[in-house]
Write an enzyme that holds these catalytic residues in place. Structure first.
Site, PDB file in Angstrom:
ATOM      1  N   GLY A   6       0.741  -1.240   0.123  1.00  0.00           N
ATOM      2  CA  GLY A   6      -0.121  -0.288   0.055  1.00  0.00           C
ATOM      3  C   GLY A   6       0.756   1.257  -0.103  1.00  0.00           C
ATOM      4  O   GLY A   6       2.065   1.201   0.486  1.00  0.00           O
ATOM      5  N   ARG A  59       0.329  -4.696  -4.821  1.00  0.00           N
ATOM      6  CA  ARG A  59       0.411  -5.818  -4.113  1.00  0.00           C
ATOM      7  C   ARG A  59       0.604  -7.119  -5.274  1.00  0.00           C
ATOM      8  O   ARG A  59      -0.450  -7.380  -5.834  1.00  0.00           O
ATOM      9  CB  ARG A  59      -0.680  -6.069  -3.223  1.00  0.00           C
ATOM     10  CG  ARG A  59      -0.500  -4.974  -2.074  1.00  0.00           C
ATOM     11  CD  ARG A  59      -1.704  -5.281  -1.099  1.00  0.00           C
ATOM     12  NE  ARG A  59      -1.507  -4.559   0.119  1.00  0.00           N
ATOM     13  CZ  ARG A  59      -2.231  -3.265   0.511  1.00  0.00           C
ATOM     14  NH1 ARG A  59      -3.365  -3.113  -0.328  1.00  0.00           N
ATOM     15  NH2 ARG A  59      -1.939  -2.635   1.525  1.00  0.00           N
ATOM     16  N   ASP A  68       5.474  -5.478   6.073  1.00  0.00           N
ATOM     17  CA  ASP A  68       6.133  -6.663   6.506  1.00  0.00           C
ATOM     18  C   ASP A  68       5.546  -7.801   5.433  1.00  0.00           C
ATOM     19  O   ASP A  68       6.394  -8.714   5.261  1.00  0.00           O
ATOM     20  CB  ASP A  68       5.547  -7.302   7.993  1.00  0.00           C
ATOM     21  CG  ASP A  68       4.132  -6.810   7.981  1.00  0.00           C
ATOM     22  OD1 ASP A  68       3.460  -6.569   7.216  1.00  0.00           O
ATOM     23  OD2 ASP A  68       3.611  -7.366   9.177  1.00  0.00           O
ATOM     24  N   THR A 107       4.726   2.035   6.437  1.00  0.00           N
ATOM     25  CA  THR A 107       3.261   1.473   6.609  1.00  0.00           C
ATOM     26  C   THR A 107       2.474   2.782   7.712  1.00  0.00           C
ATOM     27  O   THR A 107       3.117   2.975   8.423  1.00  0.00           O
ATOM     28  CB  THR A 107       3.075   0.017   7.074  1.00  0.00           C
ATOM     29  OG1 THR A 107       1.568   0.170   7.404  1.00  0.00           O
ATOM     30  CG2 THR A 107       3.537  -0.274   8.288  1.00  0.00           C
ATOM     31  N   ARG A 163      -5.991  -2.512   9.785  1.00  0.00           N
ATOM     32  CA  ARG A 163      -6.630  -4.079   9.691  1.00  0.00           C
ATOM     33  C   ARG A 163      -6.237  -4.961  10.695  1.00  0.00           C
ATOM     34  O   ARG A 163      -6.894  -5.451  11.334  1.00  0.00           O
ATOM     35  CB  ARG A 163      -5.700  -4.488   8.412  1.00  0.00           C
ATOM     36  CG  ARG A 163      -6.624  -5.441   7.771  1.00  0.00           C
ATOM     37  CD  ARG A 163      -6.075  -5.860   6.502  1.00  0.00           C
ATOM     38  NE  ARG A 163      -4.797  -5.412   5.958  1.00  0.00           N
ATOM     39  CZ  ARG A 163      -4.108  -5.306   4.850  1.00  0.00           C
ATOM     40  NH1 ARG A 163      -5.140  -5.533   3.840  1.00  0.00           N
ATOM     41  NH2 ARG A 163      -3.007  -4.692   4.763  1.00  0.00           N
ATOM     42  N   GLU A 184     -13.615  10.020  23.188  1.00  0.00           N
ATOM     43  CA  GLU A 184     -14.086   9.612  24.330  1.00  0.00           C
ATOM     44  C   GLU A 184     -13.824   8.020  24.609  1.00  0.00           C
ATOM     45  O   GLU A 184     -13.514   7.570  25.728  1.00  0.00           O
ATOM     46  CB  GLU A 184     -15.489   9.776  24.365  1.00  0.00           C
ATOM     47  CG  GLU A 184     -16.307  11.137  24.996  1.00  0.00           C
ATOM     48  CD  GLU A 184     -15.585  12.129  24.258  1.00  0.00           C
ATOM     49  OE1 GLU A 184     -15.207  12.299  22.802  1.00  0.00           O
ATOM     50  OE2 GLU A 184     -15.295  13.378  24.766  1.00  0.00           O
TER      51      GLU A 184
END
Ligand code: F6P
Length: 329
Positions: free
Chosen positions: A17, A78, A109, A132, A178, A194
């Site tokens: 990414g 990817r 990774d 990342t 993710r 909160e």
């Protein structure tokens, strides 16, 4: 550092990414190669470029005016094909035909896992540079892109806070992550959320509802719950529905920040990090190091072998969740 006698031909690519700071890292790699008298070739679309033999010869001019730009001039992808023996074989043949002596992989990774397999099949020196926005790579305190993403998220939540406050609303803001809650917890502290829901801890809906009821009873004019996309209770929409069922007084809205978190001009911290790691990666190759990732731990450059990087889980700073809880009263 003294200049080595042999002129090297070094390949560089960005994979996985995208994130802010990739161009700063490419620039640092290219300029450092030129400084030490080496040639540098940029492969396009990550490992796909190795397999397709798509590359550009790079010089100082090819990286002019990119330090401040988001995305990656080398494109990224990817690659499913790089996960196959045939794909890696094709990549190795192309590297050989171009007489590439070494590679610098700017990736995450998953990318390092792929290149680690590759180097066992086709020995070639490789140095990794971590990037990342999730900041979940072992072997560096911070990965390229993380600081900018945090700033993007905090700015977005500040804006959401304005509308939440004007309408006395409860907002669920979903952030990326993710498998990791790093963006959620840091941006949560930075924006005064909160509650923060992360994949690293089990989310108990009753507890969340209690926190929100407490805010309601104290007449808070706005409330923000940050949900990391990988939280075990589901995405922000699902969690908002559950909360609404348990306490219908809330005027609830959901905002999913999505890929805006991966774009934009890199922060100064990311530019400096990418520059330091780019220089360190080239110098590591020149020193004869290979199959390691360069990182910064405690403000010092460190080298961690790929197997350790991909097989070690980065420790999550759980103390930050405690701080967020204390301050969310
Ligand atoms: O790993 C970085 C990341 O931004 C994750 O936080 C997110 O889950 C994923 O990439 C999204 O990937 P894609 O761009 O393929 O949708």
């Amino acid at each position: 550092m003294t200049k080595p006698k042999k002129k090297l031909k070094i390949g560089v690519l960005t994979t996985g990414g995208d994130c802010p700071g990739l161009n700063a890292a490419i620039r640092a790699v290219v300029r450092t190669c030129i400084f030490y008298g080496h040639d540098v070739v940029g492969f396009l679309r990550g490992y796909e470029g190795l397999i397709e033999n798509q590359f550009i010869l790079m010089n100082s001019h090819s990286v002019s005016n990119i330090l401040q730009r988001g995305g990656t001039i080398l494109k990224t992808a990817r690659s499913e094909r790089f996960k196959t023996v045939e794909g890696r074989q094709k990549a190795a043949e192309n590297l050989q035909s171009l007489s590439i002596d070494a590679l610098i992989v700017i990736g995450g990774d998953g990318s390092f896992r792929g290149i680690e397999t590759f180097t066992r099949e086709h020995p070639i020196p490789v140095i990794g540079i971590p990037k990342t926005i999730d900041n979940d790579i072992y072997g560096t305190d911070t990965a390229i892109g993380y600081d900018t993403a945090l700033n993007t998220v905090v700015q977005a939540i500040d804006k959401i806070r304005d509308t939440a406050d004007s309408h006395d609303r409860l907002f669920f803001v979903e952030v990326m992550g993710r498998d990791a809650g790093m963006i959620a917890v840091l941006s949560g502290i930075g924006s005064g959320a909160e509650a923060i829901l992360i994949p690293e801890t089990k989310t108990r809906m009753e507890q969340i509802v209690q926190i929100l009821k407490r805010g309601w009873n104290r007449k808070k004019t706005s409330m923000i719950v940050i949900v990391a996309e990988g939280d075990d209770a589901g995405g922000a929409y699902r969690i908002a529905d559950e909360v609404k069922k348990k306490f219908e007084h809330f005027d609830t809205r959901v905002s999913v920040l999505g890929h805006m978190q991966r774009g934009g001009s890199p922060s100064c911290a990311d530019r400096v990090l990418a520059s330091r790691l780019g220089v360190a990666a080239v110098e590591a190759l020149i020193e004869g190091r290979s199959n390691e990732m360069v990182g910064i731990v405690g403000n010092r450059i460190v080298h961690t072998p790929f197997p350790e990087v991909v097989n070690t889980k980065k420790e999550f700073p759980m103390d930050l969740m405690r701080i967020a809880e204390i301050l969310s009263l």
